[in-house]
Design a protein around this motif. Structure first.
Motif, PDB file in Angstrom:
ATOM      1  N   GLY A   1       0.793  -1.218   0.000  1.00 21.37           N
ATOM      2  CA  GLY A   1       0.000   0.000   0.000  1.00 21.37           C
ATOM      3  C   GLY A   1       0.826   1.269   0.000  1.00 21.37           C
ATOM      4  O   GLY A   1       0.477   2.246  -0.675  1.00 21.37           O
ATOM      5  N   GLY A   2       1.916   1.284   0.748  1.00 21.51           N
ATOM      6  CA  GLY A   2       2.753   2.480   0.807  1.00 21.51           C
ATOM      7  C   GLY A   2       3.372   2.815  -0.534  1.00 21.51           C
ATOM      8  O   GLY A   2       3.364   3.972  -0.973  1.00 21.51           O
ATOM      9  N   GLU A   3       3.883   1.792  -1.201  1.00 20.99           N
ATOM     10  CA  GLU A   3       4.497   2.008  -2.521  1.00 20.99           C
ATOM     11  C   GLU A   3       3.451   2.427  -3.549  1.00 20.99           C
ATOM     12  O   GLU A   3       3.706   3.284  -4.398  1.00 20.99           O
ATOM     13  CB  GLU A   3       5.204   0.739  -2.987  1.00 20.99           C
ATOM     14  CG  GLU A   3       6.467   0.397  -2.219  1.00 20.99           C
ATOM     15  CD  GLU A   3       6.198  -0.408  -0.949  1.00 20.99           C
ATOM     16  OE1 GLU A   3       7.160  -0.848  -0.309  1.00 20.99           O
ATOM     17  OE2 GLU A   3       4.995  -0.601  -0.609  1.00 20.99           O
ATOM     18  N   ARG A   4       2.275   1.850  -3.481  1.00 24.71           N
ATOM     19  CA  ARG A   4       1.228   2.194  -4.446  1.00 24.71           C
ATOM     20  C   ARG A   4       0.663   3.598  -4.181  1.00 24.71           C
ATOM     21  O   ARG A   4       0.168   4.255  -5.102  1.00 24.71           O
ATOM     22  CB  ARG A   4       0.110   1.163  -4.401  1.00 24.71           C
ATOM     23  CG  ARG A   4       0.524  -0.247  -4.824  1.00 24.71           C
ATOM     24  CD  ARG A   4      -0.694  -1.127  -5.012  1.00 24.71           C
ATOM     25  NE  ARG A   4      -0.395  -2.540  -5.050  1.00 24.71           N
ATOM     26  CZ  ARG A   4       0.013  -3.209  -6.141  1.00 24.71           C
ATOM     27  NH1 ARG A   4       0.196  -2.559  -7.271  1.00 24.71           N
ATOM     28  NH2 ARG A   4       0.244  -4.517  -6.083  1.00 24.71           N
ATOM     29  N   ALA A   5       0.711   4.054  -2.934  1.00 24.26           N
ATOM     30  CA  ALA A   5       0.155   5.359  -2.589  1.00 24.26           C
ATOM     31  C   ALA A   5       1.080   6.511  -2.990  1.00 24.26           C
ATOM     32  O   ALA A   5       0.600   7.630  -3.218  1.00 24.26           O
ATOM     33  CB  ALA A   5      -0.115   5.428  -1.087  1.00 24.26           C
ATOM     34  N   ARG A   6       2.363   6.273  -3.072  1.00 16.51           N
ATOM     35  CA  ARG A   6       3.302   7.373  -3.297  1.00 16.51           C
ATOM     36  C   ARG A   6       3.034   8.140  -4.592  1.00 16.51           C
ATOM     37  O   ARG A   6       3.010   9.381  -4.565  1.00 16.51           O
ATOM     38  CB  ARG A   6       4.739   6.839  -3.268  1.00 16.51           C
ATOM     39  CG  ARG A   6       5.775   7.931  -3.435  1.00 16.51           C
ATOM     40  CD  ARG A   6       7.190   7.377  -3.342  1.00 16.51           C
ATOM     41  NE  ARG A   6       8.167   8.405  -3.644  1.00 16.51           N
ATOM     42  CZ  ARG A   6       9.479   8.176  -3.718  1.00 16.51           C
ATOM     43  NH1 ARG A   6       9.956   6.954  -3.502  1.00 16.51           N
ATOM     44  NH2 ARG A   6      10.309   9.171  -3.994  1.00 16.51           N
ATOM     45  N   PRO A   7       2.817   7.485  -5.737  1.00 20.64           N
ATOM     46  CA  PRO A   7       2.543   8.269  -6.953  1.00 20.64           C
ATOM     47  C   PRO A   7       1.292   9.137  -6.835  1.00 20.64           C
ATOM     48  O   PRO A   7       1.265  10.263  -7.346  1.00 20.64           O
ATOM     49  CB  PRO A   7       2.383   7.192  -8.037  1.00 20.64           C
ATOM     50  CG  PRO A   7       3.122   6.013  -7.520  1.00 20.64           C
ATOM     51  CD  PRO A   7       2.910   6.045  -6.038  1.00 20.64           C
TER      52      PRO A   7
END
Length: 264
Positions: free
Chosen positions: A18-24
């Motif tokens: 979730g963290g990686e997907r939220a960054r963009p």
């Protein structure tokens, strides 16, 4: 989108990273600066956590969010704020606003929409003067994670069931989106970023792809076939993305676009 070729979104699997997907999403919204939109549409809102950040950022805004996945919307409704933030099941290709909107956001959705370049001018036409259309899509379809998936799906063993499920390049590059929307009279800011992500856990690239690109493939296979396919794909991913002592590096290219309607 929810059921491409019979596939169903799994909010839990999608949220593993979730963290990686939220960054963009966060970086796309940050590029909007200090604007204070009164009416916002989030098209393809997923499980709603990121849409909820828009409500926190713009507490005076009324936000309409939709997604074609009942599973995702069921999860998203935990974030509803009566009168301010609402979620519903809907097809983004059929979306029609009740009136002009100040901001349309679409996060990692358009790669699932065949022919979406033809949809974007219609979305942009729904903007109020000075309004903005902001979206991002993955641009990593030439990366080993996707190239190996296409290669395996189109092999003699799997072609009959899977050969048509994987497109080579379902998105445009930044210049392509800029040209498309600028020709319709919008001011366009388009760019790309490649994130050198470090993922952790066993076979993390496989776990990432299970939440997205693998869904239509797995939906087309029976349980015995699924095991066989994943065994081969896992081995190829391990060679393409070798684990290091600190984790597994998974470069991920993203394409960002903000199109602004003129004020007259």
């Amino acid at each position: 989108m929810s059921r491409e070729n019979g596939a169903v979104w799994d909010p839990a699997q999608y949220g593993v990273f979730g963290g990686e997907r939220a960054r963009p999403f966060a970086e796309l919204v940050a590029r909007l600066g200090g604007a204070e939109p009164a009416r916002v549409a989030d098209l393809g809102c997923g499980s709603g956590e990121l849409t909820a950040t828009l409500a926190a950022r713009w507490p005076a805004a009324v936000i309409e969010a939709l997604d074609s996945s009942p599973e995702m919307i069921a999860e998203a409704r935990r974030h509803e704020i009566p009168g301010r933030l609402s979620f519903r099941v809907g097809d983004v290709t059929a979306w029609k606003p009740g009136g002009p909107v100040d901001l349309i956001v679409s996060n990692a959705v358009l790669q699932w929409v065949p022919g979406h370049p033809g949809l974007l001018p219609r979305w942009a036409a729904a903007l109020a003067p000075g309004g903005r259309l902001a979206f991002q899509v993955p641009g990593n379809f030439g990366a080993p994670s996707h190239a190996l998936l296409r290669e395996l799906a189109r092999s003699d063993r799997w072609r009959a069931k899977l050969g048509r499920l994987q497109e080579d390049a379902p998105v445009l590059d930044p210049a392509g989106y800029l040209d498309l929307l600028a020709r319709h009279g919008y001011a366009v800011d388009a760019w790309e970023t490649t994130y050198a992500q470090v993922l952790h856990g066993d076979d993390p690239v496989l776990e990432w792809v299970k939440g997205t690109a693998l869904r239509p493939v797995l939906a087309a296979l029976d349980p015995d076939e699924t095991g066989e396919f994943l065994t081969t794909y896992r081995e190829r991913l391990r060679r393409a993305y070798p684990a290091a002592p600190y984790g597994t590096v998974f470069p991920f290219r993203r394409i960002f676009v903000i199109a602004t309607r003129n004020t007259t």
